[in-house]
Design a protein around this motif. Structure first.
Motif, PDB file in Angstrom:
ATOM      1  N   VAL A 235     -55.408  25.643  18.036  1.00  0.00           N
ATOM      2  CA  VAL A 235     -54.374  26.097  18.950  1.00  0.00           C
ATOM      3  C   VAL A 235     -53.069  26.268  18.192  1.00  0.00           C
ATOM      4  CG1 VAL A 235     -53.151  25.568  21.077  1.00  0.00           C
ATOM      5  CG2 VAL A 235     -55.498  24.798  20.764  1.00  0.00           C
ATOM      6  N   ASP A 236     -52.461  27.384  18.402  1.00  0.00           N
ATOM      7  CA  ASP A 236     -51.213  27.657  17.696  1.00  0.00           C
ATOM      8  C   ASP A 236     -50.083  26.768  18.187  1.00  0.00           C
ATOM      9  OD1 ASP A 236     -52.112  29.500  15.943  1.00  0.00           O
ATOM     10  OD2 ASP A 236     -51.679  31.222  17.205  1.00  0.00           O
ATOM     11  N   HIS A 237     -49.905  26.825  19.457  1.00  0.00           N
ATOM     12  CA  HIS A 237     -48.788  26.086  20.031  1.00  0.00           C
ATOM     13  C   HIS A 237     -49.284  24.764  20.568  1.00  0.00           C
ATOM     14  CE1 HIS A 237     -45.148  25.931  22.964  1.00  0.00           C
ATOM     15  NE2 HIS A 237     -44.982  25.205  21.871  1.00  0.00           N
ATOM     16  N   LEU A 238     -49.005  23.728  19.834  1.00  0.00           N
ATOM     17  CA  LEU A 238     -49.470  22.412  20.218  1.00  0.00           C
ATOM     18  C   LEU A 238     -48.539  21.770  21.234  1.00  0.00           C
ATOM     19  CD1 LEU A 238     -50.188  21.345  16.585  1.00  0.00           C
ATOM     20  CD2 LEU A 238     -51.913  21.855  18.298  1.00  0.00           C
ATOM     21  N   GLU A 239     -49.137  21.149  22.183  1.00  0.00           N
ATOM     22  CA  GLU A 239     -48.351  20.422  23.163  1.00  0.00           C
ATOM     23  C   GLU A 239     -47.704  19.222  22.493  1.00  0.00           C
ATOM     24  OE1 GLU A 239     -47.532  20.943  26.287  1.00  0.00           O
ATOM     25  OE2 GLU A 239     -48.491  22.900  26.187  1.00  0.00           O
ATOM     26  N   ASP A 240     -46.443  19.057  22.716  1.00  0.00           N
ATOM     27  CA  ASP A 240     -45.774  17.908  22.117  1.00  0.00           C
ATOM     28  C   ASP A 240     -44.963  17.145  23.157  1.00  0.00           C
ATOM     29  OD1 ASP A 240     -43.745  19.633  22.603  1.00  0.00           O
ATOM     30  OD2 ASP A 240     -43.212  19.957  20.506  1.00  0.00           O
ATOM     31  N   GLY A 241     -45.197  17.449  24.371  1.00  0.00           N
ATOM     32  CA  GLY A 241     -44.511  16.721  25.423  1.00  0.00           C
ATOM     33  C   GLY A 241     -43.275  17.424  25.935  1.00  0.00           C
ATOM     34  N   TYR A 242     -42.805  18.368  25.192  1.00  0.00           N
ATOM     35  CA  TYR A 242     -41.633  19.120  25.611  1.00  0.00           C
ATOM     36  C   TYR A 242     -42.052  20.502  26.086  1.00  0.00           C
ATOM     37  CZ  TYR A 242     -38.792  15.521  23.442  1.00  0.00           C
ATOM     38  OH  TYR A 242     -38.211  14.330  23.113  1.00  0.00           O
ATOM     39  N   ARG A 243     -41.152  21.090  26.795  1.00  0.00           N
ATOM     40  CA  ARG A 243     -41.445  22.435  27.271  1.00  0.00           C
ATOM     41  C   ARG A 243     -40.716  23.434  26.379  1.00  0.00           C
ATOM     42  NH1 ARG A 243     -40.912  23.758  33.186  1.00  0.00           N
ATOM     43  NH2 ARG A 243     -42.460  25.268  32.520  1.00  0.00           N
ATOM     44  N   TRP A 244     -41.443  24.415  25.962  1.00  0.00           N
ATOM     45  CA  TRP A 244     -40.885  25.376  25.014  1.00  0.00           C
ATOM     46  C   TRP A 244     -40.976  26.785  25.583  1.00  0.00           C
ATOM     47  CZ3 TRP A 244     -38.623  23.271  20.820  1.00  0.00           C
ATOM     48  CH2 TRP A 244     -38.993  21.970  20.469  1.00  0.00           C
ATOM     49  N   ARG A 245     -40.013  27.533  25.214  1.00  0.00           N
ATOM     50  CA  ARG A 245     -40.018  28.936  25.601  1.00  0.00           C
ATOM     51  C   ARG A 245     -40.011  29.780  24.339  1.00  0.00           C
ATOM     52  NH1 ARG A 245     -35.525  32.091  29.270  1.00  0.00           N
ATOM     53  NH2 ARG A 245     -36.380  34.169  28.983  1.00  0.00           N
ATOM     54  N   LYS A 246     -40.942  30.643  24.287  1.00  0.00           N
ATOM     55  CA  LYS A 246     -41.052  31.496  23.109  1.00  0.00           C
ATOM     56  C   LYS A 246     -39.980  32.574  23.166  1.00  0.00           C
ATOM     57  CE  LYS A 246     -44.562  34.014  20.530  1.00  0.00           C
ATOM     58  NZ  LYS A 246     -45.982  34.419  20.533  1.00  0.00           N
ATOM     59  N   TYR A 247     -39.252  32.703  22.118  1.00  0.00           N
ATOM     60  CA  TYR A 247     -38.205  33.716  22.130  1.00  0.00           C
ATOM     61  C   TYR A 247     -38.350  34.733  21.016  1.00  0.00           C
ATOM     62  CZ  TYR A 247     -35.916  31.053  18.399  1.00  0.00           C
ATOM     63  OH  TYR A 247     -35.625  30.413  17.229  1.00  0.00           O
ATOM     64  N   GLY A 248     -39.367  34.599  20.245  1.00  0.00           N
ATOM     65  CA  GLY A 248     -39.538  35.601  19.215  1.00  0.00           C
ATOM     66  C   GLY A 248     -40.818  35.405  18.425  1.00  0.00           C
ATOM     67  N   GLN A 249     -41.209  36.428  17.814  1.00  0.00           N
ATOM     68  CA  GLN A 249     -42.370  36.357  16.932  1.00  0.00           C
ATOM     69  C   GLN A 249     -42.176  37.354  15.813  1.00  0.00           C
ATOM     70  OE1 GLN A 249     -46.343  36.042  18.630  1.00  0.00           O
ATOM     71  NE2 GLN A 249     -47.020  37.739  17.361  1.00  0.00           N
ATOM     72  N   LYS A 250     -42.460  36.930  14.645  1.00  0.00           N
ATOM     73  CA  LYS A 250     -42.268  37.802  13.496  1.00  0.00           C
ATOM     74  C   LYS A 250     -43.485  37.748  12.602  1.00  0.00           C
ATOM     75  CE  LYS A 250     -39.034  39.510  11.741  1.00  0.00           C
ATOM     76  NZ  LYS A 250     -38.519  40.879  11.607  1.00  0.00           N
ATOM     77  N   ALA A 251     -43.775  38.873  12.055  1.00  0.00           N
ATOM     78  CA  ALA A 251     -44.810  38.902  11.032  1.00  0.00           C
ATOM     79  C   ALA A 251     -44.257  38.255   9.769  1.00  0.00           C
ATOM     80  CB  ALA A 251     -45.229  40.336  10.758  1.00  0.00           C
TER      81      ALA A 251
END
Length: 338
Positions: A189-205
DNA sequence: CGATTTTGACCTGCGC
DNA sequence: GCGCAGGTCAAAATCG
């Protein structure tokens, strides 16, 4: 820069994220012994990686690490590498060349392996950095508002909608960076749960990597913690997570459950990661011993060079002293290192 | 309908 | 000054 990076990838002495990260773990760097983390992983993942969740279960004090971080950050001479000291991303490397720490890509760099730049700046404390960031944000808002104002005032018919008119930053003002630390996790899994809530704001190659890098921000208001997530191009099963900044709040997961900090078996707490690293530093041999017992879905390894003992490494390689000093200033202070 | 993700454009810093 | 790469923004799309 491209050429330089390519050179780095081809074995140059520089430090570029993927290349250095990988070589860092494969032990090839600096004529390494081949006992890097990745090798360990490939050869015997079960015993080479710490089961992060076990620590999660076993570590109840979530305040420890934030406090540690805070203490760390408030000591400029000990934290010169992490705060970025108002340096831009590229310049972080310059700083880490002196004192080590987390480089521009969030990887703990080998300070002793890179040329030292004498005029590296000293970072401010994280508190200052946070304040700076706030001010930066304010400026950003201002500039965005002015930007919109310009657009409106410009009376454009919308043809320039895609073009942003920005108020130039004041000269000499460089972006402040929060302290960062990174760790790698063997996970699908790319985005591992760490207890916090995250919002993706970007992705770059990512250059020279087939895997993109994702950028996340903590969704909690007034919490400016960010994290980057990407896969190692050498071992796609490894997820590299870089945290930047400190949470100004408790983990939602922590709030949800007081008995079990986190419910998800794949959950990793960033602060815990740091605490874990610090504990391992204080008890070097426990690192591998604990690994033997690791039995988690997610195996995580901190960015510590894979020697028998990080402490030994420090003693053997005094030039690298600053490398971990930045990450573990408290440890350094309390240790017998000169 | 609000929150989140996607994604292309833009900004910034650095090396040449 | 230019090009490159990392990082960020923000509108549109998607999700719950």
């Amino acid at each position: 820069m491209a050429g330089e990076n390519r050179e780095m990838y081809e074995g140059g002495g520089g430090f570029q994220f993927h290349d250095d990260f990988s070589s860092f773990f494969t032990g090839q760097r600096n004529g390494g012994s081949g006992s890097g983390m990745l090798d360990m992983l490939k050869e015997d993942p079960a015993t080479s990686f710490m089961g992060f969740n076990e620590f999660l279960v076993g570590t109840g004090d979530y305040g420890v690490l934030p406090r540690s971080l805070e203490l760390s950050c408030c000591s400029p001479e000990n934290f010169s590498g992490l705060g970025d000291g108002g340096k831009g991303m590229g310049e972080v490397e310059v700083e880490t060349k002196c004192v080590g720490g987390v480089n521009s890509n969030g990887v703990i760099s080998g300070g002793g392996l890179t040329p030292v730049t004498p005029n590296s700046s000293v970072s401010s404390s994280s508190t200052e950095a946070a304040g700076e960031e706030d001010s930066v944000r304010c400026k950003k808002n201002d500039h965005q508002q002015s930007e919109k104002g310009l657009e409106i005032g410009g009376g454009d018919d919308g043809t320039d909608k895609s073009k942003k008119v920005t108020k130039p930053r004041r000269k000499g003002e460089k972006r402040q960076r929060e302290p960062r630390f990174a760790f790698m996790t063997k996970s699908e899994v790319d985005h591992l749960e760490d207890g916090y809530r995250w919002r993706k704001y970007g992705q770059k190659a990512v250059k020279n990597s087939p895997y993109p890098r994702s950028y996340y921000r903590c969704t909690t208001q007034k919490c400016s913690v960010k994290k980057r997530v990407e896969r190692s191009y050498q071992d796609p099963t490894i997820v590299i997570t870089t945290y930047e900044g400190q949470h100004t709040h408790q983990s939602p997961a922590t709030l949800r459950s007081s008995s079990h900090i986190l419910s998800s078996p794949n959950t990793i707490h960033p602060s815990f990661a740091h605490e874990f690293m610090m504990r391992q530093m204080q008890q070097p041999m426990a690192f591998h011993h604990a690994n033997v017992n690791a039995a988690a879905n997610v195996n995580t390894t901190m960015y510590l060079q894979s020697l028998t003992s990080p402490l030994q490494q420090l003693q053997q390689l005094p030039a690298d002293y600053g490398l971990l000093q930045d990450i573990l200033p408290n440890f350094m202070e309390s240790s017998q290192l000169p």
